[in-house]
Design an enzyme around this catalytic site. Structure first.
Site, mmCIF file in Angstrom:
data_model
loop_
_atom_site.group_PDB
_atom_site.id
_atom_site.type_symbol
_atom_site.label_atom_id
_atom_site.label_comp_id
_atom_site.label_asym_id
_atom_site.label_seq_id
_atom_site.Cartn_x
_atom_site.Cartn_y
_atom_site.Cartn_z
ATOM 1 N N PHE A 1 -18.715 9.918 -27.563
ATOM 2 C CA PHE A 1 -19.176 8.683 -28.285
ATOM 3 C C PHE A 1 -20.606 8.182 -27.949
ATOM 4 O O PHE A 1 -20.904 8.297 -26.667
ATOM 5 C CB PHE A 1 -18.196 7.441 -28.116
ATOM 6 C CG PHE A 1 -17.745 7.326 -26.595
ATOM 7 C CD1 PHE A 1 -18.564 5.951 -26.137
ATOM 8 C CD2 PHE A 1 -16.907 7.728 -25.925
ATOM 9 C CE1 PHE A 1 -18.434 5.377 -25.134
ATOM 10 C CE2 PHE A 1 -16.845 7.201 -24.670
ATOM 11 C CZ PHE A 1 -17.529 6.073 -24.091
ATOM 12 N N CYS A 2 -21.101 7.203 -28.561
ATOM 13 C CA CYS A 2 -22.417 6.709 -28.395
ATOM 14 C C CYS A 2 -22.552 5.557 -29.159
ATOM 15 O O CYS A 2 -21.576 5.093 -29.877
ATOM 16 C CB CYS A 2 -23.635 7.909 -28.587
ATOM 17 S SG CYS A 2 -23.801 8.170 -30.349
ATOM 18 N N THR A 3 -23.714 4.618 -29.246
ATOM 19 C CA THR A 3 -23.859 3.411 -29.956
ATOM 20 C C THR A 3 -23.548 3.595 -31.344
ATOM 21 O O THR A 3 -22.757 2.847 -31.883
ATOM 22 C CB THR A 3 -25.373 3.017 -29.519
ATOM 23 O OG1 THR A 3 -25.586 2.915 -28.128
ATOM 24 C CG2 THR A 3 -25.263 1.537 -29.955
#
Length: 300
Positions: A177-179
């Protein structure tokens, strides 16, 4: 929030061999509609965050989506009472998010998208390795429960981290996951190329998760770092309590502001010991000018 400022985070991987020809028309559209922020263009697609009035944001997004290659571009919105950016920039790049590994192309190979509502079940599976693909200063203010922090200072370090810690034969299920989702698409493409059989990533990133998932059902802890004046956002994409240290650019949590090393707008625990006297005084003068501008009712 019809009278407020809309902040739109967007990206889309698509083959754009003519990306250089996009720069001036796109910049002109943004300026015409009082849109500010930064957009990156590369042969692999478009990425960026922009802000402006509702009508202006809608017009620029419609302009981008008018190209069939970008017709399915998605974006995420949040709101503010003022522009988080001072000017508009459209930059030409080799990659819209820099991994630095030749041949990695989400337009050809990518992992499996996971909707925010299905994310909790996936990362609760003990066989799944959950990796936060963001940088150390972002992870410092919030992440998912039990997620691995690669402690990277830039996304370019991610491939070395993976190769040094994980084996496709042993770690067969990986969730990342990331922003907003863009780094995960690049990371999942890389890991698929490295031979990992099951690679998943959170569709829409942390921002979409915080928008869709109720706080009482959430496995997110802390705030999500964002690259504008808000610094951090929480569930519902409300502005958080984290501030930015102008001395070093590191996010500073409320408890860290209790330290004697913290001086608002000047220094924090991460930089106080190494901040030079000249820079310290420049930052103090900057804060004085900001306070004077605010006293006159001006934005700074």
């Amino acid at each position: 929030m019809a009278d407020g400022i809309v902040i739109a985070a967007l990206y889309h991987f698509a083959p754009l061999p003519d990306f250089r020809e996009w720069r001036e028309p796109l910049l002109a559209q943004c300026r015409e509609h009082d849109i500010r922020g930064t957009l990156l263009l590369a042969e692999e697609g478009i990425n960026g965050t922009i802000s402006g009035p509702r009508a202006g944001i809608d017009a620029v997004l419609a302009f981008i989506r008018a190209d069939a290659r970008l017709a399915t571009l998605e974006h995420k919105e949040s709101f503010s009472d003022r522009h988080p950016f001072r000017r508009m920039k459209v930059k030409l790049k080799k990659e819209i998010v820099t991994l630095g590994v030749p041949g990695v192309d989400p337009n050809k190979v990518v992992g499996t998208y996971v909707e925010p509502e299905e994310w909790n079940a996936l990362i609760s599976d003990p066989e799944v390795v959950v990796i936060d693909t963001r940088n150390d200063y972002e992870v410092a203010i919030g992440t998912f429960r039990n997620a691995v922090d690669p402690k990277t200072r830039s996304f370019r370090e991610f491939p070395e981290f993976v190769r040094g810690h994980y084996d496709p034969q042993k770690h067969r299920k990986v969730a990342m996951f990331c922003t907003g989702g863009i780094r995960c698409e690049k990371a999942s493409s890389f890991m698929r190329a490295e031979g990992f059989p099951e690679v998943y990533h959170l569709k829409g990133g942390i921002l979409k998760y915080l928008e869709k998932v109720k706080p009482e059902e959430s496995l997110w802890q802390g705030e999500c770092f964002v690259f504008d004046h808000r610094v951090g956002v929480t569930h519902g994409l409300g502005e958080g309590e984290v501030e930015m240290c102008f001395g070093c650019g590191h996010p500073v949590r409320p408890q860290e502001r209790e330290s004697p090393a913290y001086e608002h707008g000047v220094s924090c625990t991460h930089c106080c010991a190494t901040l030079g006297d000249d820079k310290r005084e420049r930052l103090r003068e900057r804060m004085r000018q900001i306070e004077l501008a605010r006293a006159r009712g001006e934005t700074f």
